[in-house]
Design a protein around this motif. Structure first.
Motif, PDB file in Angstrom:
ATOM      1  N   GLY A 164       0.759  -1.241   0.000  1.00  0.00           N
ATOM      2  CA  GLY A 164       0.000   0.000   0.000  1.00  0.00           C
ATOM      3  C   GLY A 164       0.788   1.289   0.000  1.00  0.00           C
ATOM      4  O   GLY A 164       0.231   2.345   0.293  1.00  0.00           O
ATOM      5  N   SER A 165       2.073   1.246  -0.346  1.00  0.00           N
ATOM      6  CA  SER A 165       2.841   2.494  -0.336  1.00  0.00           C
ATOM      7  C   SER A 165       2.246   3.539  -1.280  1.00  0.00           C
ATOM      8  O   SER A 165       2.179   4.724  -0.939  1.00  0.00           O
ATOM      9  N   LYS A 166       1.784   3.132  -2.438  1.00  0.00           N
ATOM     10  CA  LYS A 166       1.157   4.073  -3.375  1.00  0.00           C
ATOM     11  C   LYS A 166      -0.264   4.423  -2.929  1.00  0.00           C
ATOM     12  O   LYS A 166      -0.660   5.592  -2.952  1.00  0.00           O
ATOM     13  N   ALA A 167      -1.013   3.442  -2.510  1.00  0.00           N
ATOM     14  CA  ALA A 167      -2.408   3.667  -2.115  1.00  0.00           C
ATOM     15  C   ALA A 167      -2.527   4.608  -0.919  1.00  0.00           C
ATOM     16  O   ALA A 167      -3.372   5.505  -0.915  1.00  0.00           O
ATOM     17  N   THR A 168      -1.692   4.409   0.088  1.00  0.00           N
ATOM     18  CA  THR A 168      -1.826   5.224   1.295  1.00  0.00           C
ATOM     19  C   THR A 168      -1.290   6.648   1.116  1.00  0.00           C
ATOM     20  O   THR A 168      -1.430   7.475   2.021  1.00  0.00           O
ATOM     21  N   GLU A 169      -0.741   6.950  -0.044  1.00  0.00           N
ATOM     22  CA  GLU A 169      -0.342   8.319  -0.383  1.00  0.00           C
ATOM     23  C   GLU A 169      -1.431   9.037  -1.179  1.00  0.00           C
ATOM     24  O   GLU A 169      -1.304  10.228  -1.463  1.00  0.00           O
ATOM     25  N   ASP A 170      -2.497   8.343  -1.518  1.00  0.00           N
ATOM     26  CA  ASP A 170      -3.535   8.880  -2.395  1.00  0.00           C
ATOM     27  C   ASP A 170      -4.758   9.328  -1.580  1.00  0.00           C
ATOM     28  O   ASP A 170      -5.482   8.494  -1.041  1.00  0.00           O
ATOM     29  N   THR A 171      -4.968  10.633  -1.514  1.00  0.00           N
ATOM     30  CA  THR A 171      -6.045  11.190  -0.691  1.00  0.00           C
ATOM     31  C   THR A 171      -7.426  10.711  -1.123  1.00  0.00           C
ATOM     32  O   THR A 171      -8.256  10.326  -0.281  1.00  0.00           O
TER      33      THR A 171
END
Length: 172
Positions: free
Chosen positions: A77-84
């Motif tokens: 989730g490194s990309k997902a948890t950066e996406d508001t």
């Protein structure tokens, strides 16, 4: 608590066993990383390009597959948890389901704390990861780090894998 990936051969069985032993259960929700070398089935990982109905459908299916869930944490989730936009959808859905969220904290750019605060969902993030390296001295050092943080803060959120060495050290 035990954090269980959905849709594996024994996901539901493990959840039933954990529940019978009166331990907490979390859904280990697969979310898009920046880099991934593993292969997953289509629509297994929540991605930043998915529309709200698809995200909600994946969460609903995962919650059906892993019963007795009290909260959720992200798998990868490194990309997902950066996406508001995405994390607002996810956290609002979890709140509607009466669940808390633990951010596995796989990126320093996570937007989860701010969104969780804004929508008032119970939230925490990982303080210590026990076993990124499956080596006794390193895991023991991480346990010491966790103990130090717990003494300082009054609590600590620790994540580890169900590896034999990690479990042996926990028993010790």
């Amino acid at each position: 608590t035990f954090s269980i990936l959905p849709d594996l051969k024994h996901s539901t069985d493990v959840a039933e066993c954990v529940h019978q032993n009166q331990k907490g259960i979390m859904l280990h929700l697969p979310m898009e990383p920046h880099y991934n070398l593993d292969h997953y089935p289509d629509d297994y990982i929540i991605t930043t390009v998915m529309k709200k109905p698809k995200v909600e459908s994946i969460i609903a299916h995962a919650l059906e597959n892993v019963p007795y869930v009290e909260g959720v944490n992200n798998h990868m989730g490194s990309k997902a948890t950066e996406d508001t936009k995405l994390m607002t959808i996810v956290l609002e859905n979890l709140k509607q389901n009466g669940l808390f969220f633990i951010d596995s904290f796989v990126t320093n750019k996570t937007v989860c704390p701010a969104i969780a605060k804004a929508i008032q969902i119970p939230f925490a993030h990982r303080d210590v990861f026990l076993d990124n390296e499956n080596e006794r001295s390193l895991i023991e050092a991480q346990f010491a780090k966790a103990a130090q943080r717990a003494r300082k803060k009054g609590y600590v959120v620790v994540i580890g894998h169900d590896r034999k060495l990690t479990l042996d050290i926990i028993k010790e």
